[in-house]
Design an enzyme around this catalytic site. Sequence first.
Site, PDB file in Angstrom:
ATOM      1  N   LYS A   1       0.837  -1.210  -0.083  1.00 19.35           N
ATOM      2  CA  LYS A   1       0.027   0.249   0.215  1.00 19.35           C
ATOM      3  C   LYS A   1       0.724   1.232  -0.056  1.00 19.35           C
ATOM      4  CE  LYS A   1      -4.283  -2.231   0.981  1.00 19.35           C
ATOM      5  NZ  LYS A   1      -4.461  -2.938   2.101  1.00 19.35           N
TER       6      LYS A   1
ATOM      7  N   LYS B   1      -3.299 -11.476  -8.584  1.00 14.61           N
ATOM      8  CA  LYS B   1      -4.708 -12.226  -8.411  1.00 14.61           C
ATOM      9  C   LYS B   1      -5.845 -11.027  -8.809  1.00 14.61           C
ATOM     10  CE  LYS B   1      -5.338  -9.579  -4.042  1.00 14.61           C
ATOM     11  NZ  LYS B   1      -6.052  -9.608  -2.883  1.00 14.61           N
TER      12      LYS B   1
ATOM     13  N   LYS C   1      -9.817  -5.572  -7.157  1.00 11.77           N
ATOM     14  CA  LYS C   1     -10.410  -4.614  -7.667  1.00 11.77           C
ATOM     15  C   LYS C   1      -9.907  -3.352  -8.240  1.00 11.77           C
ATOM     16  CE  LYS C   1     -13.464  -5.200  -3.739  1.00 11.77           C
ATOM     17  NZ  LYS C   1     -12.781  -5.541  -2.708  1.00 11.77           N
TER      18      LYS C   1
HETATM   19  P1  ADP Z   1      -9.844  -7.221  -3.072  1.00 10.88           P
HETATM   20  O1  ADP Z   1      -8.577  -7.797  -2.889  1.00 10.88           O
HETATM   21  O2  ADP Z   1     -10.505  -7.075  -4.100  1.00 10.88           O
HETATM   22  O3  ADP Z   1      -9.824  -5.760  -2.472  1.00 10.88           O
HETATM   23  P2  ADP Z   1     -10.330  -8.082  -0.474  1.00 10.88           P
HETATM   24  O4  ADP Z   1      -8.945  -7.924  -0.043  1.00 10.88           O
HETATM   25  O5  ADP Z   1     -11.378  -7.282   0.262  1.00 10.88           O
HETATM   26  O6  ADP Z   1     -10.565  -8.098  -2.064  1.00 10.88           O
HETATM   27  O7  ADP Z   1     -10.525  -9.765  -0.209  1.00 10.88           O
HETATM   28  C1  ADP Z   1     -11.789 -10.179   0.697  1.00 10.88           C
HETATM   29  C2  ADP Z   1     -11.492 -11.739   0.729  1.00 10.88           C
HETATM   30  O8  ADP Z   1     -11.274 -12.309  -0.601  1.00 10.88           O
HETATM   31  C3  ADP Z   1     -10.355 -12.231   1.531  1.00 10.88           C
HETATM   32  O9  ADP Z   1     -10.497 -13.217   2.088  1.00 10.88           O
HETATM   33  C4  ADP Z   1      -9.434 -12.563   0.214  1.00 10.88           C
HETATM   34  O10 ADP Z   1      -8.497 -13.342   0.747  1.00 10.88           O
HETATM   35  C5  ADP Z   1     -10.381 -12.959  -0.815  1.00 10.88           C
HETATM   36  N1  ADP Z   1      -9.975 -12.678  -1.920  1.00 10.88           N
HETATM   37  C6  ADP Z   1      -9.591 -11.697  -2.639  1.00 10.88           C
HETATM   38  N2  ADP Z   1      -9.098 -11.621  -4.001  1.00 10.88           N
HETATM   39  C7  ADP Z   1      -8.843 -13.033  -4.030  1.00 10.88           C
HETATM   40  C8  ADP Z   1      -8.237 -13.677  -5.142  1.00 10.88           C
HETATM   41  N3  ADP Z   1      -7.965 -13.179  -6.254  1.00 10.88           N
HETATM   42  N4  ADP Z   1      -8.065 -15.109  -4.979  1.00 10.88           N
HETATM   43  C9  ADP Z   1      -8.381 -15.676  -3.771  1.00 10.88           C
HETATM   44  N5  ADP Z   1      -8.887 -15.108  -2.668  1.00 10.88           N
HETATM   45  C10 ADP Z   1      -9.226 -13.840  -2.817  1.00 10.88           C
END
Ligand code: ADP
Length: 331
Positions: free
Chosen positions: A111, A194, A197
């Site tokens: 970040k 991965k 967003k």
């Molecule tokens: P983002 O990465 O889109 O901001 P979050 O960080 O809010 O999403 O993640 C929320 C949940 O979804 C967490 O448990 C995270 O490990 C899971 N998660 C998010 N992106 C992935 C991904 N690409 N593959 C597997 N799990 C994910």
Amino acid sequence: METVVSGIRSTGKLHLGNYYGAIHNFVKMQEKYNCYFFIADLHSLTTHPHPDNLHQNVKDILVEYLAAGLDPEKCTLYVQSDVPQIAELYLFLNMNAYLGELERSASFKDKVRMHPENVNAGLLTYPVLMAGDILIHKATKVPVGKDQEQHLEMTRTFSNRFNRIYNVDYFPEAYAFSFSDKLVKVPGLDGNGKMGKSNGGANAIYLSDTPEIIRKKVMRAVTDGGPSEENSSKPEPIQNLFQLISLVSSKDTYDYFNHLYNTCQIRYGDLKKQLAEDMIIATTPLREKIIDIASDKDYLHKVARMGADKARESADRTIKDVKEIIGFRQI
Ligand code: ADP
Ligand code: TRP
């Protein structure tokens, strides 16, 4: 019965990464464990959302949790900010969380790199708030994707440290949990890393995306010129597409395209068309439920109130114990 806690930040709608990495497990776990699932709206404050966006995002995620199959009668479903005891525990845990260890967190470093203009204290102590979420219900299992493993290691450090400092055996150790044998990482469409967003939404397929949007996004996914030798290994963008196929398509489909790849006959356009159609099949029932549930304001209100009451009851017990242990006692 073992206690489970997990949450998702309210920073936007849910995508297939959230679904296969986290929610998929939530839905199964609610049948077996004492589950607390929440919307991490306090965590979303690190990026300073506009009040209207904050509110809309919380509502969207509540709707999407319900559409994905979370049952408020089977689990405790709540909004983090409805449970002020979490913020209180966060304050106590902060007193024994050290700058060095917080600065070493991979997600903090990411970040800082991405947003050097907004390195606020909330960002630094993000893992402490997450530990507060988990420890407030004394959970032992946390269904999350692979990217959250380090945060859970920090949660264990904080809980063990608390126990040691006060010479108690109060907080248990929490571990990441997935019904598949390893933690899932769903790749994105932009060829590296991965699904998330970032990249203005083009990298992720959202549960609420229409078939047209899904087709458009998948057709734009990054590929290359194709293999020039039989049975060659797949570069990351191609490996990612195959991994997505293995999530949403049948084994036959995977084997079919894999064979074409290995024999240098692959046409990425065909693979993407099939991937888009299978993603549409996977998300359409969810999208339809999302539209349905979003229109039922009374139901959403009822679910949020019921979840807040149940979560506060459990949180209150922990805060009372913790204050007593720390030495806040009535005079
Ligand atoms: P983002 O990465 O889109 O901001 P979050 O960080 O809010 O999403 O993640 C929320 C949940 O979804 C967490 O448990 C995270 O490990 C899971 N998660 C998010 N992106 C992935 C991904 N690409 N593959 C597997 N799990 C994910
Ligand atoms: N940090 C998690 C994420 O970015 C969200 C989260 C906050 C969480 N508190 C939690 C996950 C507690 C599990 C348990 O995805």
